[in-house]
Design an enzyme around this catalytic site. Structure first.
Site, PDB file in Angstrom:
ATOM      1  N   GLU A  51      14.772 -84.697  93.509  1.00 15.17           N
ATOM      2  CA  GLU A  51      15.052 -83.874  92.327  1.00 15.17           C
ATOM      3  C   GLU A  51      14.551 -82.437  92.604  1.00 15.17           C
ATOM      4  OE1 GLU A  51      12.888 -85.067  88.665  1.00 15.17           O
ATOM      5  OE2 GLU A  51      14.909 -85.338  87.869  1.00 15.17           O
ATOM      6  N   ARG A  68      17.914 -88.908  90.348  1.00 17.88           N
ATOM      7  CA  ARG A  68      18.663 -88.562  89.122  1.00 17.88           C
ATOM      8  C   ARG A  68      19.979 -87.843  89.463  1.00 17.88           C
ATOM      9  NH1 ARG A  68      13.550 -86.992  86.119  1.00 17.88           N
ATOM     10  NH2 ARG A  68      12.868 -88.888  85.099  1.00 17.88           N
TER      11      ARG A  68
HETATM   12  N1  LIG Z   1       4.971 -99.329  91.198  1.00 17.20           N
HETATM   13  C1  LIG Z   1       3.921 -98.523  91.083  1.00 17.20           C
HETATM   14  N2  LIG Z   1       2.712 -99.053  91.113  1.00 17.20           N
HETATM   15  C2  LIG Z   1       1.624 -98.279  90.958  1.00 17.20           C
HETATM   16  N3  LIG Z   1       1.668 -96.942  90.768  1.00 17.20           N
HETATM   17  C3  LIG Z   1       2.867 -96.376  90.735  1.00 17.20           C
HETATM   18  C4  LIG Z   1       4.060 -97.115  90.904  1.00 17.20           C
HETATM   19  N4  LIG Z   1       5.115 -96.270  90.827  1.00 17.20           N
HETATM   20  C5  LIG Z   1       4.599 -95.053  90.631  1.00 17.20           C
HETATM   21  N5  LIG Z   1       3.258 -95.100  90.577  1.00 17.20           N
HETATM   22  C6  LIG Z   1       2.372 -93.935  90.330  1.00 17.20           C
HETATM   23  O1  LIG Z   1       2.812 -93.357  89.097  1.00 17.20           O
HETATM   24  C7  LIG Z   1       2.849 -91.935  89.168  1.00 17.20           C
HETATM   25  C8  LIG Z   1       4.265 -91.438  88.892  1.00 17.20           C
HETATM   26  O2  LIG Z   1       5.133 -91.871  89.917  1.00 17.20           O
HETATM   27  P1  LIG Z   1       6.331 -90.965  90.473  1.00 17.20           P
HETATM   28  O3  LIG Z   1       5.877 -89.570  90.697  1.00 17.20           O
HETATM   29  O4  LIG Z   1       6.914 -91.715  91.609  1.00 17.20           O
HETATM   30  O5  LIG Z   1       7.304 -90.992  89.197  1.00 17.20           O
HETATM   31  P2  LIG Z   1       8.749 -90.359  89.023  1.00 17.20           P
HETATM   32  O6  LIG Z   1       9.581 -91.387  88.352  1.00 17.20           O
HETATM   33  O7  LIG Z   1       9.263 -89.829  90.324  1.00 17.20           O
HETATM   34  O8  LIG Z   1       8.453 -89.160  88.019  1.00 17.20           O
HETATM   35  P3  LIG Z   1       9.406 -87.987  87.484  1.00 17.20           P
HETATM   36  O9  LIG Z   1      10.248 -88.563  86.409  1.00 17.20           O
HETATM   37  O10 LIG Z   1       8.462 -86.987  86.933  1.00 17.20           O
HETATM   38  O11 LIG Z   1      10.181 -87.443  88.628  1.00 17.20           O
HETATM   39  C9  LIG Z   1       2.338 -91.566  90.562  1.00 17.20           C
HETATM   40  O12 LIG Z   1       0.960 -91.255  90.444  1.00 17.20           O
HETATM   41  C10 LIG Z   1       2.520 -92.850  91.387  1.00 17.20           C
HETATM   42  O13 LIG Z   1       1.531 -92.940  92.376  1.00 17.20           O
HETATM   43  N1  LIG Z   2      14.631 -81.744  79.643  1.00 16.53           N
HETATM   44  C1  LIG Z   2      14.799 -82.262  80.857  1.00 16.53           C
HETATM   45  N2  LIG Z   2      16.054 -82.412  81.321  1.00 16.53           N
HETATM   46  C2  LIG Z   2      16.320 -82.944  82.533  1.00 16.53           C
HETATM   47  O1  LIG Z   2      17.480 -83.072  82.933  1.00 16.53           O
HETATM   48  C3  LIG Z   2      15.199 -83.321  83.316  1.00 16.53           C
HETATM   49  N3  LIG Z   2      15.075 -83.854  84.542  1.00 16.53           N
HETATM   50  C4  LIG Z   2      13.774 -83.991  84.780  1.00 16.53           C
HETATM   51  N4  LIG Z   2      13.057 -83.532  83.735  1.00 16.53           N
HETATM   52  C5  LIG Z   2      11.587 -83.430  83.681  1.00 16.53           C
HETATM   53  C6  LIG Z   2      10.899 -84.746  83.586  1.00 16.53           C
HETATM   54  C7  LIG Z   2       9.635 -84.489  84.354  1.00 16.53           C
HETATM   55  O2  LIG Z   2       8.676 -83.891  83.493  1.00 16.53           O
HETATM   56  C8  LIG Z   2      10.020 -83.491  85.403  1.00 16.53           C
HETATM   57  C9  LIG Z   2      10.288 -84.080  86.783  1.00 16.53           C
HETATM   58  O3  LIG Z   2      11.205 -85.110  86.707  1.00 16.53           O
HETATM   59  O4  LIG Z   2      11.172 -82.842  84.911  1.00 16.53           O
HETATM   60  C10 LIG Z   2      13.917 -83.126  82.804  1.00 16.53           C
HETATM   61  N5  LIG Z   2      13.712 -82.621  81.574  1.00 16.53           N
END
Ligand SMILES: Nc1ncnc2c1ncn2[C@@H]1O[C@H](COP(=O)(O)OP(=O)(O)OP(=O)(O)O)[C@@H](O)[C@H]1O
Ligand SMILES: Nc1nc(=O)c2ncn([C@H]3C[C@H](O)[C@@H](CO)O3)c2[nH]1
Length: 289
Positions: free
Chosen positions: A88, A154
């Site tokens: 992303e 995403r």
């Molecule tokens: N399956 C899991 N088990 C334990 N900890 C996890 C797991 N998945 C993610 N985490 C922890 O949760 C937090 C958020 O994970 P991550 O950054 O991968 O989320 P994301 O979905 O990519 O977030 P965003 O929507 O902001 O992009 C991180 O600190 C990660 O280490």
């Molecule tokens: N408003 C809004 N629209 C989007 O399309 C979108 N995609 C991600 N996010 C926010 C979520 C996490 O904080 C952070 C990283 O994922 O950015 C969004 N927020």
């Protein structure tokens, strides 16, 4: 803030849009030819029914904030090293650049500090940056593979059917802004549709409570004001779009995209067995597309 001229350029009802449309189309055609001159991508041929053996399978990974998408993708990419991952474009939202490439502002910070003021601006940037990533030609090394796979964190679809929709329902996008967003989003999907199409969606499903715990553990500075209620709202949008299928999705090819649902509530980050099981399910799903 998006300048008025740009807003009018993206609004099909305005004279400005009509006067620019032929130029825009020409650019799209030129890009299309370049694209066709390269390797034929699966998404370009999917709608004609044609298949070449050098097609790139394109998938997106969807899920709530802090569900664990980046973590999951890291694990997946170490299991499937030849696959290509498009993260992303978060850095572009945290470090918005001026025309002279100066780092001018942090739009993610603004979004969470004052969502009613900044949601439209944010959705413009997030969606445009996703479109650019989704239509970009795959890396050359991927095209050398027999079964190339590209995975996006995403997509332009969650931008609209999860985030923008939620922000509109929360009143952070007013009626005019939501309508403008939908207009130009539909226009871009129609123009780029085949190139931005996905062959599959992987939905990482976690309870909002678990996401909230992970969000707090990660402690990204811009997200300090994110509430569990907001995560519940986003969770419900994902569920309506990908599970219940009650979201009004106007594009047939998106409605027809196969979906793999993976439950990621479990703590698997340090558990190689769970990681392996999840990555095998993804591999099976990708092979079935
Ligand atoms: N399956 C899991 N088990 C334990 N900890 C996890 C797991 N998945 C993610 N985490 C922890 O949760 C937090 C958020 O994970 P991550 O950054 O991968 O989320 P994301 O979905 O990519 O977030 P965003 O929507 O902001 O992009 C991180 O600190 C990660 O280490
Ligand atoms: N408003 C809004 N629209 C989007 O399309 C979108 N995609 C991600 N996010 C926010 C979520 C996490 O904080 C952070 C990283 O994922 O950015 C969004 N927020």
């Amino acid at each position: 803030m998006l300048c008025h001229k740009t807003v009018r350029l993206l609004d099909p009802r305005t004279p400005l849009y009509k006067s620019w449309r032929p130029t825009f189309r020409l650019l799209l055609c030129r890009e299309g030819r370049e694209h066709m001159a390269g390797v034929s991508h699966r998404s370009s041929s999917a709608h004609t029914g044609a298949k070449s053996d050098k097609t790139v399978k394109k998938l997106s990974v969807e899920g709530n904030i802090a569900a664990g998408k980046s973590t999951f993708l890291r694990l997946l990419c170490s299991a499937q090293q030849e696959w290509s991952l498009v993260a992303e474009p978060l850095g572009k939202w945290q470090h918005v650049r001026s025309a002279s490439h100066r780092d001018v502002d942090n739009l993610l910070q603004h979004l969470y500090a004052d969502p009613s003021r900044w949601s439209y601006t944010f959705q413009t940037l997030s969606c445009m940056s996703r479109f650019k990533a989704q239509i970009e030609a795959p890396p050359e090394r991927l095209l050398q593979l027999a079964d190339p796979v590209q995975i996006y964190e995403r997509s332009v679809y969650s931008d609209r059917f999860v985030f923008a929709k939620a922000l509109s329902e929360l009143g952070h996008l007013n009626e005019m802004e939501w309508s403008l967003y939908q207009d130009w989003h539909s226009f871009l999907i129609e123009e780029f549709g085949k190139r931005a199409a996905l062959d599959g969606i992987i939905y990482l499903r976690a309870t909002p409570g678990r996401c909230f715990e992970r969000l707090q553990k990660r402690a990204r500075k811009e997200e300090k004001t994110v509430t569990q209620d907001y995560l519940v709202k986003l969770h419900d949008q994902h569920e309506r779009w990908l599970i219940e299928k009650t979201t009004d999705v106007h594009f047939q090819h998106i409605r027809d995209t196969p979906i793999l649902v993976l439950d990621v509530d479990e703590e698997f980050e340090d558990d190689p067995l769970v990681s392996e099981q999840l990555s095998n399910k993804v591999k099976e799903f990708v092979d079935s597309l």
